[in-house]
Design a protein around this motif. Structure first.
Motif, PDB file in Angstrom:
ATOM      1  N   GLU A 113      26.927   6.493  46.138  1.00  0.00           N
ATOM      2  CA  GLU A 113      25.268   6.474  46.024  1.00  0.00           C
ATOM      3  C   GLU A 113      25.024   5.765  44.475  1.00  0.00           C
ATOM      4  O   GLU A 113      23.925   4.904  44.442  1.00  0.00           O
ATOM      5  N   ASN A 114      25.837   5.906  43.730  1.00  0.00           N
ATOM      6  CA  ASN A 114      25.625   5.201  42.463  1.00  0.00           C
ATOM      7  C   ASN A 114      25.639   3.710  42.767  1.00  0.00           C
ATOM      8  O   ASN A 114      25.007   2.905  41.811  1.00  0.00           O
ATOM      9  N   THR A 126      18.490   0.957  52.349  1.00  0.00           N
ATOM     10  CA  THR A 126      19.516   1.448  53.319  1.00  0.00           C
ATOM     11  C   THR A 126      20.970   0.769  53.442  1.00  0.00           C
ATOM     12  O   THR A 126      21.144  -0.198  53.160  1.00  0.00           O
ATOM     13  N   LEU A 177      24.709   2.041  45.270  1.00  0.00           N
ATOM     14  CA  LEU A 177      23.280   1.625  45.677  1.00  0.00           C
ATOM     15  C   LEU A 177      22.174   1.649  44.665  1.00  0.00           C
ATOM     16  O   LEU A 177      21.361   0.748  44.583  1.00  0.00           O
ATOM     17  N   LEU A 178      22.429   2.605  43.789  1.00  0.00           N
ATOM     18  CA  LEU A 178      21.346   3.000  42.779  1.00  0.00           C
ATOM     19  C   LEU A 178      21.610   1.801  41.853  1.00  0.00           C
ATOM     20  O   LEU A 178      20.420   1.206  41.098  1.00  0.00           O
ATOM     21  N   VAL A 186      25.224  12.586  42.088  1.00  0.00           N
ATOM     22  CA  VAL A 186      25.088  11.699  42.885  1.00  0.00           C
ATOM     23  C   VAL A 186      26.677  11.128  42.894  1.00  0.00           C
ATOM     24  O   VAL A 186      27.490  11.269  42.346  1.00  0.00           O
ATOM     25  N   SER A 187      27.079  10.690  44.228  1.00  0.00           N
ATOM     26  CA  SER A 187      28.421  10.234  44.615  1.00  0.00           C
ATOM     27  C   SER A 187      28.574   8.818  44.034  1.00  0.00           C
ATOM     28  O   SER A 187      27.571   8.167  43.815  1.00  0.00           O
ATOM     29  N   GLY A 195      28.075  13.990  46.996  1.00  0.00           N
ATOM     30  CA  GLY A 195      26.730  14.193  46.329  1.00  0.00           C
ATOM     31  C   GLY A 195      26.298  15.643  46.108  1.00  0.00           C
ATOM     32  O   GLY A 195      24.868  15.819  46.238  1.00  0.00           O
TER      33      GLY A 195
END
Length: 134
Positions: A38-39, A71, A41-42, A34-35, A30
């Protein structure tokens, strides 16, 4: 549903959805975008929030904001998949009833959120909430 991901240089990739929307992702943790993880989680946060807001609106709760703080923990071995994800919903509004928020969050986790239901087969997903008076 279909999508396409294209390498655009260095460690950056552009994803294009079937509906024509794009998102830039960075494989290098990232640093530039965004990695992919991470995507995930989003996507989980967005999917769950859509459900929570929808259920609360249907129960005529006077909400003015909804956010979810996410988290996660990942395993130490490769592949470094998620082992745990926690969603903390913050619901802001006027006289919002805790029983309705609790039900909305549970319905999202157990019945409606496709992302959560898909992930829960491999990841321990937990959730809680707080209500903030507007």
């Amino acid at each position: 549903m279909q999508a396409k991901v294209q390498w655009v240089g260095e460690e950056k990739f552009m994803g294009t959805s079937e509906s024509g929307h794009t998102v830039v992702m960075d494989a290098n943790g990232g640093n530039h975008a965004v990695s992919p993880l991470e995507n995930i989680l989003l996507s989980l946060g967005a999917c769950s929030s859509v459900d929570v807001v929808s259920v609360l609106e249907k129960t005529r709760q006077k909400i003015t904001a909804c956010s979810v703080e996410i988290t996660s923990k990942r395993v130490d071995t490769i592949p470094r998949v998620f082992s745990e994800i926690h969603l903390h919903f913050v619901i802001t509004g006027h006289n919002v009833a805790a029983k309705h928020v609790e039900r909305a969050v549970a319905l999202s986790a157990d019945k409606y959120c496709s992302v959560a239901i898909m992930l829960e087969k491999a990841v321990n997903i937990t959730h809680d909430f707080e209500i903030v008076e507007a």
